[in-house]
Motif scaffolding. Structure first.
Motif, PDB file in Angstrom:
ATOM      1  N   ARG A   1       0.826  -1.207   0.000  1.00  0.00           N
ATOM      2  CA  ARG A   1       0.000   0.000   0.000  1.00  0.00           C
ATOM      3  C   ARG A   1       0.863   1.261   0.000  1.00  0.00           C
ATOM      4  O   ARG A   1       0.567   2.233  -0.693  1.00  0.00           O
ATOM      5  CB  ARG A   1      -0.936   0.001   1.211  1.00  0.00           C
ATOM      6  N   ILE A   2       1.932   1.257   0.784  1.00  0.00           N
ATOM      7  CA  ILE A   2       2.810   2.430   0.834  1.00  0.00           C
ATOM      8  C   ILE A   2       3.498   2.627  -0.508  1.00  0.00           C
ATOM      9  O   ILE A   2       3.652   3.759  -0.990  1.00  0.00           O
ATOM     10  CB  ILE A   2       3.828   2.270   1.975  1.00  0.00           C
ATOM     11  N   THR A   3       3.894   1.542  -1.139  1.00  0.00           N
ATOM     12  CA  THR A   3       4.520   1.634  -2.456  1.00  0.00           C
ATOM     13  C   THR A   3       3.539   2.200  -3.479  1.00  0.00           C
ATOM     14  O   THR A   3       3.891   3.059  -4.301  1.00  0.00           O
ATOM     15  CB  THR A   3       5.011   0.249  -2.907  1.00  0.00           C
ATOM     16  N   LEU A   4       2.287   1.756  -3.427  1.00  0.00           N
ATOM     17  CA  LEU A   4       1.268   2.283  -4.335  1.00  0.00           C
ATOM     18  C   LEU A   4       1.014   3.762  -4.076  1.00  0.00           C
ATOM     19  O   LEU A   4       0.826   4.547  -5.018  1.00  0.00           O
ATOM     20  CB  LEU A   4      -0.031   1.495  -4.174  1.00  0.00           C
ATOM     21  N   ALA A   5       1.014   4.149  -2.804  1.00  0.00           N
ATOM     22  CA  ALA A   5       0.793   5.560  -2.465  1.00  0.00           C
ATOM     23  C   ALA A   5       1.891   6.433  -3.064  1.00  0.00           C
ATOM     24  O   ALA A   5       1.627   7.522  -3.578  1.00  0.00           O
ATOM     25  CB  ALA A   5       0.738   5.727  -0.946  1.00  0.00           C
ATOM     26  N   ALA A   6       3.123   5.964  -3.007  1.00  0.00           N
ATOM     27  CA  ALA A   6       4.235   6.724  -3.579  1.00  0.00           C
ATOM     28  C   ALA A   6       4.092   6.836  -5.094  1.00  0.00           C
ATOM     29  O   ALA A   6       4.373   7.893  -5.681  1.00  0.00           O
ATOM     30  CB  ALA A   6       5.557   6.061  -3.212  1.00  0.00           C
ATOM     31  N   ARG A   7       3.632   5.786  -5.732  1.00  0.00           N
ATOM     32  CA  ARG A   7       3.459   5.813  -7.190  1.00  0.00           C
ATOM     33  C   ARG A   7       2.329   6.740  -7.615  1.00  0.00           C
ATOM     34  O   ARG A   7       2.347   7.310  -8.708  1.00  0.00           O
ATOM     35  CB  ARG A   7       3.184   4.400  -7.704  1.00  0.00           C
TER      36      ARG A   7
ATOM     37  N   ARG B   1       1.583   8.775   1.588  1.00  0.00           N
ATOM     38  CA  ARG B   1       2.589   9.282   0.657  1.00  0.00           C
ATOM     39  C   ARG B   1       3.770   9.918   1.390  1.00  0.00           C
ATOM     40  O   ARG B   1       4.814  10.138   0.782  1.00  0.00           O
ATOM     41  CB  ARG B   1       1.953  10.286  -0.297  1.00  0.00           C
ATOM     42  N   GLY B   2       3.600  10.206   2.659  1.00  0.00           N
ATOM     43  CA  GLY B   2       4.692  10.750   3.446  1.00  0.00           C
ATOM     44  C   GLY B   2       5.621   9.693   4.011  1.00  0.00           C
ATOM     45  O   GLY B   2       6.548  10.029   4.775  1.00  0.00           O
ATOM     46  N   PHE B   3       5.387   8.418   3.641  1.00  0.00           N
ATOM     47  CA  PHE B   3       6.200   7.315   4.142  1.00  0.00           C
ATOM     48  C   PHE B   3       6.856   6.577   2.978  1.00  0.00           C
ATOM     49  O   PHE B   3       6.437   6.698   1.822  1.00  0.00           O
ATOM     50  CB  PHE B   3       5.348   6.335   4.950  1.00  0.00           C
ATOM     51  N   GLU B   4       7.858   5.810   3.314  1.00  0.00           N
ATOM     52  CA  GLU B   4       8.492   4.929   2.350  1.00  0.00           C
ATOM     53  C   GLU B   4       8.820   3.612   3.037  1.00  0.00           C
ATOM     54  O   GLU B   4       8.873   3.534   4.271  1.00  0.00           O
ATOM     55  CB  GLU B   4       9.760   5.565   1.788  1.00  0.00           C
TER      56      GLU B   4
ATOM     57  N   PRO C   1      16.551   5.437  -0.220  1.00  0.00           N
ATOM     58  CA  PRO C   1      15.983   4.103  -0.050  1.00  0.00           C
ATOM     59  C   PRO C   1      15.073   3.761  -1.206  1.00  0.00           C
ATOM     60  O   PRO C   1      14.491   4.631  -1.833  1.00  0.00           O
ATOM     61  CB  PRO C   1      15.200   4.220   1.266  1.00  0.00           C
ATOM     62  N   SER C   2      14.970   2.495  -1.482  1.00  0.00           N
ATOM     63  CA  SER C   2      14.089   2.040  -2.551  1.00  0.00           C
ATOM     64  C   SER C   2      12.684   1.923  -2.045  1.00  0.00           C
ATOM     65  O   SER C   2      12.427   1.568  -0.924  1.00  0.00           O
ATOM     66  CB  SER C   2      14.565   0.691  -3.092  1.00  0.00           C
ATOM     67  N   SER C   3      11.747   2.246  -2.884  1.00  0.00           N
ATOM     68  CA  SER C   3      10.346   2.168  -2.476  1.00  0.00           C
ATOM     69  C   SER C   3       9.794   0.824  -2.826  1.00  0.00           C
ATOM     70  O   SER C   3      10.265   0.161  -3.700  1.00  0.00           O
ATOM     71  CB  SER C   3       9.537   3.261  -3.174  1.00  0.00           C
TER      72      SER C   3
END
Length: 865
Positions: free
Chosen positions: A287-293, A356-359, A863-865
């Motif tokens: 979910r965090i990865t999707l939020a970043a995308r 989106r504020g996290f990775e 860091p990689s997402s």
């Protein structure tokens, strides 16, 4: 963390993998210039930054599973939160680097070395002259001596969980001055660097009352970059504040708060801004990865995932039509459903916006998941059967199931006693050998397990091979022990989220049938065929029988495999078919029936030709095509239509392939394999009870378990999968020996000669007649392994001690009591501006360096997402 446990009595045998009468041990470290320890399989990911880039002040809120029950790390109920508090507020003489190797901590220790070996080993500690407790008193010999007396095991009034190493100390005294501490050992101790980390003040260690109760909820005196402020059970928080007397690099954070947040609540806690750092599972990471995308799409853009993703334009139009239709009842229901769906979509979108504020920062934990084989009794008491199980496993594939979806290196672990990068590591798996289906079958045959032998009828509720007569029924559930291996892999902690796995991996096995047991656990059986190929491919299906009857028969079609009727259709009683010899006769009869069937069809075609001469050519071609298609569909040597008539009373249509030596018409393709009967010995089938956790965070662990079951099916071993509640998984199944096969994890210590010995030492009878297994829940041990541990712990030459540890590991591999599979994934959600924190891997966190980046500053490595 300690892991204590006891188990019922068993007769253990000393086993070794012999080649020409000599243990096959791989070439070990001292024989090569290349360091076999290598490097860590995956590096840490903590967004490293120089202290000058980090803002001064701020509060870091770090999620933990629960508030610590005790702040005394040497008590039995200490946990991960206890370790975090101790690491931030107490001295440690040594801490681990990124390779998992102990390094002197200069904040407390100027030097430490062995100054005498004869007649006694003496270690001289020279302390940092600035090191003081928060009350102003110097750290000194009195604190060292108080901790030794409390942990030596000589005074049972101290309720200690472990005393390893401290029980080998003879005396502690002041050196040439107050900054020197001389520790004299009664017996040589190679792992002396493991002692006094953490070090408690004499106020805590001085008396049994202070030790037992004084440090459970408070620590009045500390000596770290932080000091304990409050422990608030109502708010679920432990609050640490800067230590004003700290002499080292000052902490960048003004406060560090450990907040209790259950694993299933962490996504919401992150989105609501309640925590800044949290260990998470694969679904949360996704979910965090999707939020970043989605960050660049804008807040108003619809999401292609979440509760609204399945609503296509067509479905949306249909929903609108029903909501505005003339059927008032249907309209009301649809309007309510639309409101609920709209609310869920809005809440999900809001959470995604906040995330989106996290990775995701990822690495590998200093712990590994293993397949445990209970050698107490039953088939696995025979080392040949255990080795056969091990040789059936494709460990690389199992590592890929968990780690590849996470983008982490999918490398199998080669040691029980260390992980790649640690000083004692060497890949000793060659002492047992890699995957070899042929060798696995040969080992089973040598142990007397043969295919197609007579199988006696068994009781419906059969005990596990590792369960004694007095043990509780399989699958019964009770509370979990407080002392578990790392994660237990039931994952009452993080081990159940060992990476993402597809639904196909987690639940689709062509040979498993699952049912709810009367005891509340789910149970499924996978049957194997000794002639079947290794089914390591996740898409492969088994043709073997699922259950056995008496008189050498087995039931065909009871397991829902290919060839069954469609699921849910009414079926006639299953057809009982005699095993192998009758199978040859059956195929021959079917082949003859096929010939007769072809003749019959030819006669009908001739008759039709005379009656309908005008349609002669078209009918002839159609009849020929149908016959040929049916032959291709059913396989060589059979006729699907004829066989269906012959077996119309059975509920399944057989899978065909012919059998060696069976009659077939000229031109028939070479016969394939025939499903043989179950492996049996003395009238009993070879069936192993495989216990797995059933919790919502255990999907990937169950996927690994089911993949293992398919691999074992390839060598003819049946598995009976029991899915039990996480709360009972460890105490009521692993520790008590109520299993044949199980998956759980152990931490990899920097001091394996000390910490690993209780896990692999040979169980011994206790005074009351029970078996003292310590932490060896497989009940498999050897005298040779114990001797090598004893030699390694007493060897003061570091290189020679590591060589002995590696030899012990080779013996452990040969005994095949447990099979290391893969290093556990470590996934951490962190705010994007948080530096020097995240997936630490092996390294001890440096609490004083954690903090939030200054505006415009960036970490050294993204860091990689």
């Amino acid at each position: 963390m300690s892991h204590d446990g006891v188990g019922p009595r068993a007769v253990m045998r000393s086993v070794a993998f012999l080649t020409a009468g000599v243990l096959a041990v791989p070439a070990l470290a001292g024989c090569s210039e290349k360091d076999p320890a290598g490097k860590p399989t995956a590096g840490q990911e903590i967004a490293p930054a120089e202290r000058g880039q980090i803002a001064d002040g701020g509060t870091l809120r770090w999620a933990v599973d629960a508030l610590p029950e005790t702040l005394n790390a040497f008590q039995a109920d200490a946990d991960a939160a206890t370790s975090k508090v101790a690491g931030a507020v107490l001295p440690s003489m040594y801490r681990l680097d990124a390779n998992g190797r102990p390094q002197r901590n200069p904040d407390y220790l100027e030097s430490a070395k062995v100054v005498d070996r004869e007649p006694r080993q003496v270690v001289l500690y020279k302390l940092n002259q600035q090191a003081v407790w928060s009350d102003g008193r110097e750290i000194g010999a009195a604190d060292f001596a108080a901790q030794w007396r409390a942990l030596s095991g000589k005074d049972t009034a101290f309720w200690t969980a472990r005393n390893a190493g401290y029980d080998r100390i003879e005396k502690i005294e002041r050196g040439a001055n107050d900054l020197e501490v001389r520790v004299t050992f009664s017996k040589p101790y190679a792992d002396w660097q493991s002692l006094f980390s953490p070090l408690y003040p004499k106020d805590v260690m001085g008396t049994p009352d202070a030790f037992n109760d004084g440090a459970r909820r408070k620590l009045k005196v500390t000596a770290g970059p932080f000091a304990l402020d409050t422990v608030d059970k109502d708010s679920g928080e432990v609050r640490l504040k800067r230590n004003p007397r700290w002499w080292g690099r000052p902490a960048k954070l003004s406060e560090l708060v450990l907040r209790a947040v259950p694993r299933d609540k962490r996504t919401a806690a992150l989105a609501e801004g309640k925590v800044d750092l949290a260990e998470i599972g694969s679904s949360e990471a996704h979910r965090i990865t999707l939020a970043a995308r989605d960050k660049g799409k804008g807040n108003g853009a619809p999401l292609a995932h979440g509760p609204g993703a399945a609503l296509t334009p067509g479905k949306s139009l249909r929903s609108w039509a029903i909501a505005h239709g003339s059927d008032e009842e249907a309209a009301d229901e649809e309007i309510l459903a639309r409101k609920k769906r709209g609310k869920a979509v809005a809440e999900y979108a809001d959470e995604q916006s906040s995330l989106r504020g996290f990775e995701v920062r990822k690495s590998l934990e200093p712990a590994f998941t293993q397949l445990a084989l209970n050698g107490e009794e039953g088939p696995l008491a025979d080392e040949r059967v255990r080795r056969a199980v091990a040789r059936a496993l494709d460990r690389e594939e199992l590592a890929r199931v968990v780690l590849k979806p996470l983008g982490l290196p999918a490398e199998p672990v080669g040691s029980h006693l260390a992980l790649s990068g640690q000083q004692a590591y060497a890949d000793n798996s060659g002492a047992l050998g890699g995957q070899d289906t042929k060798e696995a079958r040969a080992l089973l045959a040598d142990a007397g397990w043969v295919s197609g032998g007579p199988v006696k009828e068994e009781q419906k509720e059969k005990k596990a091979a590792g369960a004694g007569a007095s043990k509780e029924p399989a699958g019964s559930e009770a509370s979990e022990a407080s002392q578990t291996p790392a994660g237990s892999d039931s994952d009452a902690d993080s081990d159940t989220d060992e990476g993402s796995a597809s639904s196909e991996d987690s639940g689709s096995s062509g040979s498993s049938s699952t049912s709810d047991g009367s005891d509340g656990s789910d149970s499924s059986t996978t049957s194997g065929s000794s002639d079947s190929s290794s089914s390591s491919d996740s898409s492969s299906s088994s043709d073997s029988s699922d259950s056995s009857g008496g008189d050498g028969t087995y039931i065909v079609g009871e397991d829902g495999k290919p060839g069954d009727d469609k699921p849910g259709e009414n079926r006639a009683p299953a057809l009982l078919v005699p095993a192998p010899l009758a199978e040859l006769q059956r195929v021959a009869l079917l082949d003859q029936a096929y010939v007769l069937g072809v003749h019959s069809q030819a006669e009908k075609a001739q008759k039709a030709k005379k009656q309908k001469a005008g349609k002669k050519q078209r009918i002839g071609k159609k009849q020929q095509a149908e016959t040929e298609n049916q032959r291709k569909k059913d396989g060589p040597g059979t006729s699907g239509k004829v066989e269906k008539n012959l077996a119309h009373e059975g509920r399944t249509q057989f899978q065909h392939g012919g059998a060696p030596g069976a009659y077939a018409p000229k031109g028939t393709a070479a016969p394939g394999r025939v499903a043989a009967g179950p492996l049996a010995k003395n009238g009993k089938p070879l069936t192993l009870r495989f216990v797995l956790p059933s919790g919502p965070g255990s999907q990937s662990l169950r996927a690994v378990g089911e993949r293992i079951a398919r691999m074992l099916e390839g060598i003819g071993i049946r598995t009976e999968i029991s899915k039990v509640a996480d709360e009972s998984y460890f105490k009521d199944h692993i520790a008590s020996g109520q299993y044949d096969l199980a998956l759980y994890s152990w931490p990899a210590s920097a001091f394996p000669a000390t910490d690993a010995r209780p896990i692999y030492s040979k169980p011994v009878p206790a005074a009351d007649g029970s078996l003292n297994v310590e932490q060896n829940y497989t009940r498999v041990g050897t005298d040779q392994v114990d001797q090598l541990f004893d030699q390694a712990i007493a060897e003061l030459d570091p290189g020679e001690s590591r060589s002995l540890v590696r030899k012990a590991d080779a013996r452990i591999w040969a005994a095949a009591g447990s099979i290391p599979l893969y290093q556990r994934p470590q996934l951490t959600a962190a705010r994007t501006n948080l530096a020097n924190a995240g997936a630490f891997g092996f390294q001890t966190p440096l609490y004083e360096d954690m903090g939030f980046l200054k505006k415009g500053a960036k970490p050294q490595v993204s860091p990689s997402s």
